[in-house]
Design an enzyme around this catalytic site. Structure first.
Site, mmCIF file in Angstrom:
data_model
loop_
_atom_site.group_PDB
_atom_site.id
_atom_site.type_symbol
_atom_site.label_atom_id
_atom_site.label_comp_id
_atom_site.label_asym_id
_atom_site.label_seq_id
_atom_site.Cartn_x
_atom_site.Cartn_y
_atom_site.Cartn_z
ATOM 1 N N GLU A 65 0.846 -1.196 0.000
ATOM 2 C CA GLU A 65 0.000 0.000 0.000
ATOM 3 C C GLU A 65 0.878 1.241 0.000
ATOM 4 O O GLU A 65 1.864 1.312 0.731
ATOM 5 C CB GLU A 65 -0.894 0.076 1.247
ATOM 6 N N GLU A 77 -13.669 5.289 0.215
ATOM 7 C CA GLU A 77 -14.561 4.366 0.918
ATOM 8 C C GLU A 77 -15.225 5.112 2.079
ATOM 9 O O GLU A 77 -14.593 5.388 3.098
ATOM 10 C CB GLU A 77 -13.767 3.163 1.427
ATOM 11 N N LYS A 79 -15.232 3.810 5.961
ATOM 12 C CA LYS A 79 -14.036 3.545 6.735
ATOM 13 C C LYS A 79 -14.026 4.423 7.985
ATOM 14 O O LYS A 79 -14.345 5.622 7.919
ATOM 15 C CB LYS A 79 -12.779 3.813 5.911
ATOM 16 N N GLU A 117 -8.837 8.971 5.895
ATOM 17 C CA GLU A 117 -9.015 7.536 5.673
ATOM 18 C C GLU A 117 -10.080 7.243 4.620
ATOM 19 O O GLU A 117 -10.055 6.189 3.981
ATOM 20 C CB GLU A 117 -9.394 6.844 6.984
#
Length: 439
Positions: A267, A321, A324, A330
Site C-alpha cells: 500500500e 470508501e 471507513k 481515511e
C-alpha cells in the site's frame, strides 16, 4: 544512405511494436488496492471494466469476496486476497486452513488468477498480542494447504506490515525492527525465505510529512525535484521518501540475516482530503504523488539499494470508501468515488508532454485516465534504440546492439520465462527492422 519507402514502413512498424511491448513490460510492477468499505460501490463487473480501461493488471482485495473472485474469472487480472485478522486463530489449525483454501481459493483457480494470499493486515500495528502469536502458524498452515492442493507454485503467502514495525528508518542504512518484534519477525522472515515470498510493507510518506511538515520537504515526499538526502553510511542518494522507507526495511531484514528477501509495497498513496490537522491532504498533492509514482513505475525503477530490481507497488486506493472509520483522510485515498466518477484527475494521459508538477500547480484538466496511455508516448528510449542499434550494426552487429538495449533499458535480469521470450522477440524485431536498411 537512401531508404526505400518499404524499409521506412517496416522500421516504423517494428518500432511501434517495440514501444507497445516495452510499455506493457514496464507497468507490470504496478497494482492497485480495491477496498470495499463503501455503501454505493460499483458492482465487481463494473470495477473490472474500470481496471481494464486503466489497463491495471494487478489488484488486491481485503477479503475473499466470492462475487469479486467470480467476476474476475478469465480476465487476466492478478488478485491478492486477504485473510481477515480475526480468522488467524482459526487458521492456525492445519485442517481449518485446508478447509479454508479448499472452499475460498481452489474453486476459483485457475480461471481467476489468484497470485497471493495476505494473511492478516498490519497485524503488528495493533495491541492484540494473540494476533502476533497466531500469524506465522496461520501462514504455515495455509502454505501447507496450498501444497496439498498443488497450488503453492502459483500463490505466494505473506502479510502486509506497516512501517511501525521499524524502530528506526532514517537514514535507511540504520533501518531496524523494534526490539519487541524481533522474535516474531525472525520467524516471519524464516518463513518468507523458505517459501521465496516477498515482505510486504504499507508505506506512506504522507504520514511522515503530516507529522513533521516543518522538517520534511513536501517535494521529497511527493517525488518532485529536490536535493534529497545522502545516506552517510552508504553514500546512496535518495530523492524521495518512499524509496528510503523501502530500503530501510531491507536493511532491517539484513540485520536479522535475511537481506535477500524481496520487498514489495502493498500500500502507498496520498489522501485528497483531510481534517484541519491533516496537513497536505489536498487533491493537488494526491494527484502529484500518484502521478510521479506512476511515472517511475512506467520505467521499472528500483530503489537506490536495489536499482536493477523493479519495485512492485500497489497504489492505495481505487475508491474513496465512505464507511471507513478514523479521520477524514481515511475515506479519501481513492482515485475514484464509489460510483466510478473521478475523485480528482491524476492527469496520466497528459504526462508525456508535461513536466513534474509542483505542489502549487493544478493538475491537468484532461478528462481521461489511463495508467498505460503515456507509457507508449513517453518512452524516452526510442531514439536510443535507433541510434545504438545502428551503431552496433556497423561496429558489431544489430543483434549485439539490440541485446545491449535490452539489458540496459528493460531490466530483464529478473524476468521469468514468458517475459524473456517477449524480450527476445523484441530483439529479433529490432534486428529485422535494421536489417532492411542495408538493402
Amino acid at each position: 544512405m537512401e531508404l526505400s519507402l518499404r524499409s521506412i514502413f517496416i522500421l516504423q512498424c517494428v518500432l511501434g511494436i517495440i514501444l507497445s511491448l516495452s510499455g506493457l513490460l514496464q507497468v507490470e510492477s504496478l497494482g492497485i488496492n480495491y477496498g470495499q468499505l463503501g455503501d454505493n460501490l460499483l458492482p465487481p463487473e463494473k470495477v473490472l471494466q474500470l481496471l481494464k480501461s486503466l489497463r491495471v493488471t494487478k489488484t488486491r482485495i481485503y477479503d475473499t469476496n466470492p462475487d469479486i473472485l467470480s467476476a474476475f474469472a478469465n480476465s487476466g487480472v492478478e488478485l491478492i486476497v486477504t485473510v481477515e485478522n480475526e480468522k488467524l486463530g482459526q487458521l492456525m489449525d492445519p485442517q481449518q486452513a485446508l478447509q479454508w483454501v479448499t472452499s475460498r481459493i481452489k474453486p476459483y483457480v485457475p480461471a481467476t488468477k489468484i497470485t497471493g494470499i495476505a494473511v492478516g493486515n498490519e497485524v503488528f500495528t495493533g495491541s492484540d498480542m494473540s494476533l502476533f502469536d497466531n500469524l506465522v502458524p496461520a501462514m504455515v498452515s495455509i502454505q501447507r494447504a496450498l501444497t496439498q492442493l498443488g497450488l503453492q507454485q502459483y500463490i505466494q503467502v505473506s502479510t502486509p506490515s506497516s512501517l511501525a514495525v521499524l524502530a528506526n528508518s532514517y537514514p535507511p542504512s540504520e533501518g531496524a525492527f523494534t526490539p519487541e518484534l524481533i522474535p516474531i519477525m525472525t520467524q516471519l522472515l524464516q518463513f518468507l525465505s523458505a517459501t521465496r515470498s516477498p515482505f510486504w510493507i504499507n508505506a506512506y510518506p504522507y504520514f511522515a510529512y503530516k507529522d513533521s511538515p516543518s522538517k520534511i520537504s513536501i517535494d521529497y515526499a511527493l517525488f518532485n525535484p529536490n536535493s534529497g538526502m545522502i545516506d552517510p553510511h552508504t553514500n546512496m542518494h535518495y530523492d524521495n521518501m518512499l524509496y528510503a522507507q523501502v530500503d530501510a526495511v531491507i536493511f532491517a531484514m539484513a540485520r536479522l540475516g535475511y537481506g535477500g528477501i524481496e520487498v514489495r509495497v502493498s500500500e502507498t498513496g496520498w489522501p485528497s482530503k483531510g481534517d484541519t490537522d491533516e496537513v497536505g491532504a489536498t487533491p493537488q498533492n494526491a494527484a502529484i504523488y500518484n502521478r510521479n509514482l506512476l511515472k517511475r513505475q512506467m520505467i521499472g525503477e528500483g530503489t537506490p539499494l536495489r536499482p536493477k530490481m523493479r519495485l512492485e507497488v500497489y497504489l492505495f486506493a481505487l475508491f474513496n470508501e465512505d464507511q471507513k472509520p478514523g479521520p477524514t483522510s481515511e475515506r479519501n485515498y481513492g482515485l475514484f468515488q464509489p460510483d466510478g466518477t473521478m475523485a480528482y484527475n491524476v492527469g496520466l494521459s497528459a504526462m508525456s508532454t508535461s513536466t513534474t508538477t509542483t505542489p502549487s500547480t493544478t493538475p491537468s484538466s484532461s478528462s481521461s485516465i489511463s495508467l498505460t496511455s503515456m507509457a507508449n508516448k513517453s518512452i524516452s528510449c526510442t531514439p536510443f534504440i535507433w541510434e545504438k542499434s545502428m551503431l552496433y550494426y556497423f561496429k558489431l552487429s544489430a543483434f549485439a546492439g539490440a541485446l545491449q538495449i535490452q539489458s540496459e533499458y528493460m531490466h530483464v535480469e529478473r524476468m521469468d520465462h514468458h517475459k524473456r521470450l517477449l524480450s527476445w522477440f523484441c530483439v529479433c524485431l529490432v534486428t529485422m527492422g535494421i536489417g532492411t536498411l542495408s538493402y
